[in-house]
Design an enzyme around this catalytic site. Sequence first.
Site, mmCIF file in Angstrom:
data_model
loop_
_atom_site.group_PDB
_atom_site.id
_atom_site.type_symbol
_atom_site.label_atom_id
_atom_site.label_comp_id
_atom_site.label_asym_id
_atom_site.label_seq_id
_atom_site.Cartn_x
_atom_site.Cartn_y
_atom_site.Cartn_z
ATOM 1 N N SER A 1 35.985 21.295 -21.293
ATOM 2 C CA SER A 1 36.906 21.509 -21.449
ATOM 3 C C SER A 1 36.852 23.320 -22.954
ATOM 4 O O SER A 1 35.485 22.425 -23.827
ATOM 5 C CB SER A 1 38.194 21.547 -22.176
ATOM 6 O OG SER A 1 38.923 22.461 -23.081
ATOM 7 N N TYR B 1 42.236 16.292 -27.970
ATOM 8 C CA TYR B 1 42.213 16.294 -26.535
ATOM 9 C C TYR B 1 40.529 16.729 -26.769
ATOM 10 O O TYR B 1 40.040 16.962 -26.074
ATOM 11 C CB TYR B 1 42.921 17.703 -25.644
ATOM 12 C CG TYR B 1 43.007 18.621 -24.109
ATOM 13 C CD1 TYR B 1 42.436 17.980 -23.785
ATOM 14 C CD2 TYR B 1 42.282 20.011 -25.287
ATOM 15 C CE1 TYR B 1 41.766 18.163 -22.532
ATOM 16 C CE2 TYR B 1 41.651 20.051 -23.814
ATOM 17 C CZ TYR B 1 41.724 19.204 -22.497
ATOM 18 O OH TYR B 1 41.464 19.782 -20.967
ATOM 19 N N LYS C 1 37.188 15.238 -24.828
ATOM 20 C CA LYS C 1 36.132 16.567 -23.464
ATOM 21 C C LYS C 1 35.169 16.308 -24.528
ATOM 22 O O LYS C 1 33.577 15.787 -23.213
ATOM 23 C CB LYS C 1 36.781 17.265 -23.285
ATOM 24 C CG LYS C 1 38.056 17.582 -22.481
ATOM 25 C CD LYS C 1 37.837 16.967 -20.857
ATOM 26 C CE LYS C 1 39.289 16.906 -20.641
ATOM 27 N NZ LYS C 1 39.207 16.457 -18.814
HETATM 28 N N1 NAD Z 1 43.814 24.056 -16.460
HETATM 29 C C1 NAD Z 1 42.895 24.391 -17.128
HETATM 30 O O1 NAD Z 1 43.295 25.351 -18.222
HETATM 31 C C2 NAD Z 1 41.865 23.856 -18.256
HETATM 32 C C3 NAD Z 1 40.801 24.632 -19.115
HETATM 33 C C4 NAD Z 1 39.695 22.882 -18.652
HETATM 34 C C5 NAD Z 1 40.111 21.342 -19.458
HETATM 35 N N2 NAD Z 1 40.801 20.996 -18.003
HETATM 36 C C6 NAD Z 1 40.760 20.402 -16.919
HETATM 37 O O2 NAD Z 1 40.547 20.084 -16.045
HETATM 38 C C7 NAD Z 1 40.932 19.144 -15.579
HETATM 39 C C8 NAD Z 1 42.118 19.672 -14.829
HETATM 40 O O3 NAD Z 1 43.270 20.698 -15.006
HETATM 41 P P1 NAD Z 1 44.192 20.582 -14.419
HETATM 42 O O4 NAD Z 1 44.660 21.493 -15.270
HETATM 43 O O5 NAD Z 1 44.503 19.722 -12.581
HETATM 44 O O6 NAD Z 1 45.265 19.527 -15.170
HETATM 45 P P2 NAD Z 1 46.589 18.906 -14.292
HETATM 46 O O7 NAD Z 1 47.616 17.998 -14.437
HETATM 47 O O8 NAD Z 1 47.308 19.802 -12.578
HETATM 48 O O9 NAD Z 1 45.723 18.217 -12.990
HETATM 49 C C9 NAD Z 1 45.245 16.414 -13.558
HETATM 50 C C10 NAD Z 1 45.409 15.480 -12.771
HETATM 51 O O10 NAD Z 1 45.089 14.097 -13.221
HETATM 52 C C11 NAD Z 1 45.751 13.429 -13.090
HETATM 53 N N3 NAD Z 1 45.601 12.104 -14.238
HETATM 54 C C12 NAD Z 1 45.388 11.975 -15.198
HETATM 55 N N4 NAD Z 1 45.325 10.848 -15.617
HETATM 56 C C13 NAD Z 1 45.423 9.930 -14.593
HETATM 57 C C14 NAD Z 1 44.880 8.502 -14.441
HETATM 58 N N5 NAD Z 1 43.970 7.693 -15.048
HETATM 59 N N6 NAD Z 1 43.670 8.327 -13.038
HETATM 60 C C15 NAD Z 1 44.546 8.778 -12.346
HETATM 61 N N7 NAD Z 1 45.014 10.057 -12.173
HETATM 62 C C16 NAD Z 1 45.432 11.137 -13.174
HETATM 63 C C17 NAD Z 1 47.712 13.473 -13.368
HETATM 64 O O11 NAD Z 1 48.142 13.223 -12.108
HETATM 65 C C18 NAD Z 1 47.372 14.739 -12.509
HETATM 66 O O12 NAD Z 1 47.451 15.005 -11.153
HETATM 67 C C19 NAD Z 1 41.309 18.075 -16.979
HETATM 68 O O13 NAD Z 1 40.800 17.008 -17.306
HETATM 69 C C20 NAD Z 1 41.973 19.224 -18.135
HETATM 70 O O14 NAD Z 1 41.768 18.071 -19.008
HETATM 71 C C21 NAD Z 1 41.935 22.461 -17.568
#
Ligand code: NAD
Length: 317
Positions: free
Chosen positions: A117, A141, A145
Amino acid sequence: MSVVIVTGSAGYIGGQTVLQLKDAGHEVYGIDRRHPPKHMLDVTNRFMLQDFASDAALSWIIQKQPDAIVHCAGTSLVGPSMKDPSEYYNNNMVKTLKLVDVVKTSMPRSRFIFSSSAATYGRPIGDSCLESNQCMPLSPYGESKLMIDIILESYHKAHNFNYVSFRYFNACGADPLGRHGQEPGATHIIARVLESLRDDKEFTLYGDNYRTNDGTCVRDYVHVDDIARAHLLALDTTIPAGIYNLGSNTGTSCKEIIAAAERITGKKLKVAIGTRRGGDPATLTASAGKFNKLADWRHYNLNDIIQHAWKWTSNVR
Ligand SMILES: NC(=O)c1ccc[n+]([C@@H]2O[C@H](COP(=O)([O-])OP(=O)(O)OC[C@H]3O[C@@H](n4cnc5c(N)ncnc54)[C@H](O)[C@@H]3O)[C@@H](O)[C@H]2O)c1
């Protein structure tokens, strides 16, 4: 065709990645601790409802011997991580280290693609963040990461661990074909603005006194389908192991997002000004040249992002 496991496949980015991998003809297995939304049922070859670090999930992963693991599972909100750091260190760091150790020992040739991230950077040193910048995350957070990025690089040096870590900036938009998007109530600004416009509700803008041109936070917005494409391209092992920003090299303020959303939807937003949220830097934009030089991954601009997200938001309640 490759065999790919996507953790967090029921989520926003994981789901879009599954769709692109399937469209490209790969064999895709999903793991998530919650059920996929209805529109994502039966998209993967098989789905396992499990914590990705559980013994059952880890055995399944070893048995599949995937060519790649796209590790999207994680807890991902800055504000809640300030109130409950333990959840973030455990779920994002401790459990991912367990998974990484399994990959290192039991499938050393698999490529590990990690959802890192922009929050790893904290307050950027220059105008935009370069992968080589020193990182000073502002929240547990971002720290969780960064810890994994550091571990991946150490494992690469020590064991030739085959990883790509993508530092996403602000993921937004929806599937261009309308198959998937953010779930209702998502906290990201574009989703909040569009839902407020759809429902004729007030939108709260967190702070308008930042040191930016119009006083509101400036971020770098990237289409979720472009992020999914980057994952697909990273299956190619000629892409060197390392950390890559996924951003647009452009900063857009919250007020500019609101103006673009009003223009595209033809609606006027009711805005309330709230207080700043902890852990939010004034400006966070990517210098994305490192991955741009290797791969043609970015196909969409901010207009496309808002148009696709609006189509999704208008159809989902
Ligand atoms: N959305 C953004 O803008 C953004 C930006 C930077 C990084 N990220 C990273 O990208 C990844 C995906 O983000 P997103 O926006 O799709 O989030 P999201 O919450 O939509 O999806 C994350 C999924 O991971 C699952 N999850 C969490 N912990 C788990 C575990 N221990 N075992 C199994 N499943 C688990 C959740 O149930 C969820 O469905 C994350 O790691 C997030 O930190 C997202």
